[in-house]
Design a protein around this motif. Structure first.
Motif, PDB file in Angstrom:
ATOM      1  N   GLY A 165       0.780  -1.222   0.000  1.00 37.71           N
ATOM      2  CA  GLY A 165       0.000   0.000   0.000  1.00 37.71           C
ATOM      3  C   GLY A 165       0.811   1.271   0.000  1.00 37.71           C
ATOM      4  O   GLY A 165       0.332   2.315  -0.447  1.00 37.71           O
ATOM      5  N   VAL A 173      -5.815   3.045  -2.343  1.00 40.33           N
ATOM      6  CA  VAL A 173      -5.148   1.743  -2.243  1.00 40.33           C
ATOM      7  C   VAL A 173      -5.356   1.121  -0.870  1.00 40.33           C
ATOM      8  O   VAL A 173      -5.627  -0.090  -0.747  1.00 40.33           O
ATOM      9  CB  VAL A 173      -3.641   1.892  -2.543  1.00 40.33           C
ATOM     10  CG1 VAL A 173      -2.918   0.584  -2.262  1.00 40.33           C
ATOM     11  CG2 VAL A 173      -3.435   2.306  -3.992  1.00 40.33           C
ATOM     12  N   THR A 232       0.360   6.532 -10.620  1.00 38.00           N
ATOM     13  CA  THR A 232       0.161   5.083 -10.564  1.00 38.00           C
ATOM     14  C   THR A 232       1.256   4.346 -11.313  1.00 38.00           C
ATOM     15  O   THR A 232       1.768   3.323 -10.840  1.00 38.00           O
ATOM     16  CB  THR A 232      -1.217   4.707 -11.140  1.00 38.00           C
ATOM     17  OG1 THR A 232      -2.242   5.352 -10.385  1.00 38.00           O
ATOM     18  CG2 THR A 232      -1.432   3.199 -11.106  1.00 38.00           C
TER      19      THR A 232
END
Length: 477
Positions: free
Chosen positions: A60, A92, A210
């Motif tokens: 995460g 996330v 991302t």
């Protein structure tokens, strides 16, 4: 290191190193207390919970924390970068928390002793605590970041030990200590951050983030595979009691990393700045010093462990943990290439060699996984330690190749003062160990004598150390 800038860096490293020492001592004493207060089966299950928590937190947070530390130094809009990082982390973490809840039957069956359910509550706090620490380091507030980490460890083990002593149910005591420590780390970190999130993240910004995070997460898989894979596989092939013994060896072997962690924490933002400016001279100046200082304590610890023998483990943890000695020695040897790899990882990230780091990390992780699967069922926890040693070495070699055209390789002569100091310490402590009783006071005496001998010999034989000490000491007008 020379000049005012180098003096500042050295003082920051000493400061963060001192805080690392506080955290390591707290962890060291806390594990000793836990081994005396708990059965090995319960303690092993707790360590497995921590391992699962760390892996989930890594998934995460690792990519976004590596990215934000670097980009806060390089971006003209740090507030915008932080807003993107917070939004991404929240999404996330929510997904991981839901996944942890749905996977409860599997987690509970693996961790055992009813520890698995606590993962759901611990995960969000753990992930965001890592993010706040990364932001502080990106702001070059390394001392604040290390302060919160040290406070987290002190709080975790103090709360857990006191709760056990007053009769709190062991699972609640251990998890309560862990949760309170993580919460303190998160809250204290938030109070010290100056950067304020700015604006609402746009889809294209989150898309670019991302992609960067995906690369950095993959790049860190080697570190994850080396840090926790062996513990997880010991839990698969052996009992929680064996996990407890292995974790004693693992955590004791990490004592010397207080120097490694302090050096990488302070120098990473400076590596990034120097790389961005194309200042190769600064990169090499910092890197060569870093290689020297992270290797010295590891050489000393290996020599000390060999001199003290199994007494090192049994005097601290009791005869139930005597089997931790051999894995401890193997892990201590492995900490040397591990520490060198930490430096080259920071250098590689500073040059944006994320893909190269990813490839090296995955290769090392696969080596570790293969060796663990092959060795743990046959030779037990020593096999896990051997897998880590080999994978650390593979990672260090691959990363040195990655930055070889940007950074000068360390020369063997750089390590000779440390080797000489370790030899003097080994010979003296080995003789003295035959004369003193195998008790905690006797062990502490031997450790103190060994530390003084090593430090004194290193100071006498290393011009590098003498020069840097002069830069740290106050200058006369």
């Amino acid at each position: 290191m020379s000049g005012v800038s180098s003096r500042t860096v050295a003082k920051q490293i000493l400061g963060t190193g001192g805080l690392q020492a506080v955290g390591q001592v707290a962890s060291f004493l806390g594990v000793i207390a836990y081994t005396q207060l708990l059965p090995r089966e319960i303690l092993g299950s707790y360590f497995l919970l921590v391992a699962v928590l760390q892996i989930a937190s890594f998934l995460g947070a690792n990519g976004v924390t590596s990215d934000i530390t670097r980009r806060l130094n390089q971006s003209e809009t740090p507030g915008r970068e932080l807003a993107n990082a917070v939004c991404f982390t929240a999404v996330v973490t929510s997904a991981l928390t839901v996944g942890a809840y749905l996977a409860q039957p599997v987690v509970a069956a693996y961790v055992r002793n009813q520890f698995g359910l606590f993962l759901v509550a611990l995960l969000p706090v753990s992930v965001f605590a890592l993010l706040t620490g990364a932001v502080l380091r990106g702001e070059q507030k390394n001392t604040s970041a290390e302060t919160m980490t040290a406070c987290q460890r002190v709080t975790t083990y103090t709360t857990g030990s006191l709760a056990l002593l007053v009769g709190v149910e062991p699972r609640l005591a251990l998890v309560g200590g862990l949760f309170s420590g993580k919460l303190l780390e998160l809250g204290g970190g938030l109070l010290r951050i100056d950067t304020v999130p700015v604006g609402i993240p746009r889809p294209d910004e989150l898309g670019r983030l991302t992609r960067r995070v995906a690369k950095l997460t993959v790049a860190g898989m080697g570190h994850l595979g080396q840090q926790w894979l062996d513990t997880l596989l010991v839990g698969v092939f052996m009992t929680p009691a064996a996990v407890a013994v292995y974790e004693v060896a693992w955590r004791l072997s990490a004592v010397g990393l207080m120097v490694t962690n302090a050096v990488t924490s302070v120098l990473y933002p400076r590596f990034a700045q120097a790389a961005s400016a194309g200042d190769r001279a600064a990169i090499n100046r910092y890197a060569n010093r870093a290689f020297f200082y992270v290797s010295s304590p590891m050489v000393a610890l290996v020599a000390g462990a060999l001199a003290l023998g199994p007494m090192l483990v049994t005097a601290l943890y009791g005869t139930n943990y005597a089997d931790a000695y051999l894995p401890l020695v193997v892990l201590l040897v492995g900490r040397l290439p591990y520490s060198l790899a930490r430096i080259t990882t920071m250098l590689s990230y500073s040059y944006n060699f994320d893909t190269g780091v990813a490839k090296a990390s995955i290769a090392a992780a696969l080596v570790n996984a293969g060796l663990n699967v092959a060795l743990i069922p046959t030779i037990g926890i020593t096999g896990a330690a051997l897998g880590s040693l080999v994978s650390y070495t593979v990672l260090a070699v691959l990363l040195f190749e990655l930055v070889s055209d940007r950074v000068d390789r360390p020369q063997f002569a750089q390590f000779l003062p440390s080797i000489a100091a370790a030899g003097v310490m080994f010979g003296s402590v080995s003789v003295l160990a035959e004369l003193l009783p195998e008790t905690v006071p006797g062990l502490l005496t031997l450790v103190a004598v060994g530390a003084v001998l090593f430090s004194g010999t290193l100071l006498a034989s290393s011009p590098t150390l003498r020069t840097d000490i002069k830069h740290v000491l106050p200058q006369s007008e």
